[in-house]
Scaffold this motif. Structure first.
Motif, mmCIF file in Angstrom:
data_model
loop_
_atom_site.group_PDB
_atom_site.id
_atom_site.type_symbol
_atom_site.label_atom_id
_atom_site.label_comp_id
_atom_site.label_asym_id
_atom_site.label_seq_id
_atom_site.Cartn_x
_atom_site.Cartn_y
_atom_site.Cartn_z
ATOM 1 N N ARG A 260 -9.346 -0.621 8.143
ATOM 2 C CA ARG A 260 -8.746 -1.961 8.010
ATOM 3 C C ARG A 260 -8.351 -2.227 6.567
ATOM 4 N NH1 ARG A 260 -13.348 -3.800 10.632
ATOM 5 N NH2 ARG A 260 -13.867 -5.097 8.827
ATOM 6 N N ALA A 261 -9.235 -1.910 5.636
ATOM 7 C CA ALA A 261 -8.960 -2.165 4.222
ATOM 8 C C ALA A 261 -7.773 -1.340 3.740
ATOM 9 C CB ALA A 261 -10.202 -1.866 3.385
ATOM 10 N N ALA A 262 -7.703 -0.075 4.136
ATOM 11 C CA ALA A 262 -6.600 0.789 3.707
ATOM 12 C C ALA A 262 -5.264 0.293 4.261
ATOM 13 C CB ALA A 262 -6.854 2.230 4.153
ATOM 14 N N LEU A 263 -5.241 -0.070 5.543
ATOM 15 C CA LEU A 263 -4.008 -0.610 6.130
ATOM 16 C C LEU A 263 -3.603 -1.907 5.436
ATOM 17 C CD1 LEU A 263 -4.653 -0.070 9.963
ATOM 18 C CD2 LEU A 263 -2.835 0.985 8.602
ATOM 19 N N GLY A 264 -4.578 -2.778 5.196
ATOM 20 C CA GLY A 264 -4.294 -4.055 4.542
ATOM 21 C C GLY A 264 -3.748 -3.882 3.135
ATOM 22 N N ARG A 265 -4.344 -2.978 2.366
ATOM 23 C CA ARG A 265 -3.845 -2.721 0.996
ATOM 24 C C ARG A 265 -2.424 -2.182 1.027
ATOM 25 N NH1 ARG A 265 -8.972 -0.708 0.219
ATOM 26 N NH2 ARG A 265 -8.234 1.405 0.623
ATOM 27 N N SER A 266 -2.193 -1.245 1.911
ATOM 28 C CA SER A 266 -0.892 -0.598 1.972
ATOM 29 C C SER A 266 0.217 -1.559 2.414
ATOM 30 C CB SER A 266 -0.955 0.604 2.922
ATOM 31 O OG SER A 266 0.263 1.300 2.907
ATOM 32 N N VAL A 267 -0.061 -2.368 3.422
ATOM 33 C CA VAL A 267 0.973 -3.296 3.889
ATOM 34 C C VAL A 267 1.222 -4.389 2.840
ATOM 35 C CG1 VAL A 267 -0.407 -4.958 5.240
ATOM 36 C CG2 VAL A 267 1.915 -4.372 5.965
ATOM 37 N N LEU A 268 0.188 -4.800 2.126
ATOM 38 C CA LEU A 268 0.368 -5.782 1.050
ATOM 39 C C LEU A 268 1.211 -5.198 -0.075
ATOM 40 C CD1 LEU A 268 -0.167 -8.509 -0.276
ATOM 41 C CD2 LEU A 268 -2.340 -7.582 -1.108
ATOM 42 N N GLU A 269 0.934 -3.962 -0.478
ATOM 43 C CA GLU A 269 1.733 -3.305 -1.522
ATOM 44 C C GLU A 269 3.194 -3.196 -1.092
ATOM 45 O OE1 GLU A 269 -0.103 0.460 -2.313
ATOM 46 O OE2 GLU A 269 -1.927 -0.474 -3.102
ATOM 47 N N SER A 270 3.422 -2.819 0.138
ATOM 48 C CA SER A 270 4.783 -2.706 0.659
ATOM 49 C C SER A 270 5.470 -4.069 0.666
ATOM 50 C CB SER A 270 4.762 -2.122 2.068
ATOM 51 O OG SER A 270 6.062 -2.055 2.594
ATOM 52 N N PHE A 271 4.754 -5.097 1.091
ATOM 53 C CA PHE A 271 5.313 -6.445 1.088
ATOM 54 C C PHE A 271 5.697 -6.870 -0.323
ATOM 55 C CE2 PHE A 271 4.781 -10.956 0.317
ATOM 56 C CZ PHE A 271 5.675 -11.487 1.230
ATOM 57 N N GLU A 272 4.782 -6.685 -1.274
ATOM 58 C CA GLU A 272 5.063 -7.101 -2.649
ATOM 59 C C GLU A 272 6.241 -6.341 -3.239
ATOM 60 O OE1 GLU A 272 1.194 -6.576 -4.395
ATOM 61 O OE2 GLU A 272 0.584 -8.621 -3.884
ATOM 62 N N LYS A 273 6.389 -5.084 -2.867
ATOM 63 C CA LYS A 273 7.483 -4.268 -3.387
ATOM 64 C C LYS A 273 8.822 -4.619 -2.740
ATOM 65 C CE LYS A 273 8.982 0.512 -3.809
ATOM 66 N NZ LYS A 273 8.725 1.895 -3.426
ATOM 67 N N ASN A 274 8.816 -4.921 -1.444
ATOM 68 C CA ASN A 274 10.076 -5.038 -0.713
ATOM 69 C C ASN A 274 10.411 -6.415 -0.159
ATOM 70 O OD1 ASN A 274 10.593 -2.167 -0.832
ATOM 71 N ND2 ASN A 274 8.908 -1.966 0.599
ATOM 72 N N GLN A 275 9.427 -7.285 0.021
ATOM 73 C CA GLN A 275 9.680 -8.535 0.737
ATOM 74 C C GLN A 275 9.325 -9.803 -0.027
ATOM 75 O OE1 GLN A 275 11.292 -8.443 3.561
ATOM 76 N NE2 GLN A 275 11.158 -6.240 3.833
#
Length: 110
Positions: A77-92
């Motif tokens: 859960r933590a790994a998925l959450g970190r990764s999707v947050l990083e992607s959001f901050e970079k792209n959205q």
């Protein structure tokens, strides 16, 4: 709504009625691991196993197993959450969108 996202452990999106629901961006912005069906554009928007955990559309047995697995596995859960947050901050995020617009208009005006 923010307090609900902040207290959630997993965000599950089961609908096939919306091609890009705002709630997915909201969940990503809060760093929630996303359980998501393979419907429509979703497999192109999120990396399976990195930014979201996918299940076959309509397969509620698979969805139940996925939610159970994520509920039992804090590290995943933590790994998925970190990764999707990083992607959001970079792209959205507003900041990243502003930079994209600035670049676009700079190129148009040249």
């Amino acid at each position: 709504m923010a307090r609900y996202y902040e207290t959630a452990d997993i965000f599950v999106y089961h609908s096939t009625l919306d091609s890009f629901p705002l709630v997915l961006l909201e969940a990503a912005a809060h760093g929630l691991p996303i359980a998501l069906n393979r419907w429509g554009p979703f497999p192109d928007l999120f990396v399976d196993g990195k930014e979201a955990a996918f299940y076959e559309t309509g397969n509620t047995t698979e969805l139940a197993g996925l939610v159970g697995r994520l509920a039992d596995n804090e590290g995943e859960r933590a790994a998925l959450g970190r990764s999707v947050l990083e992607s959001f901050e970079k792209n959205q995020s507003i900041l990243s969108r502003g930079k994209m617009l600035e670049k676009f208009f700079s190129e148009v005006l040249q």
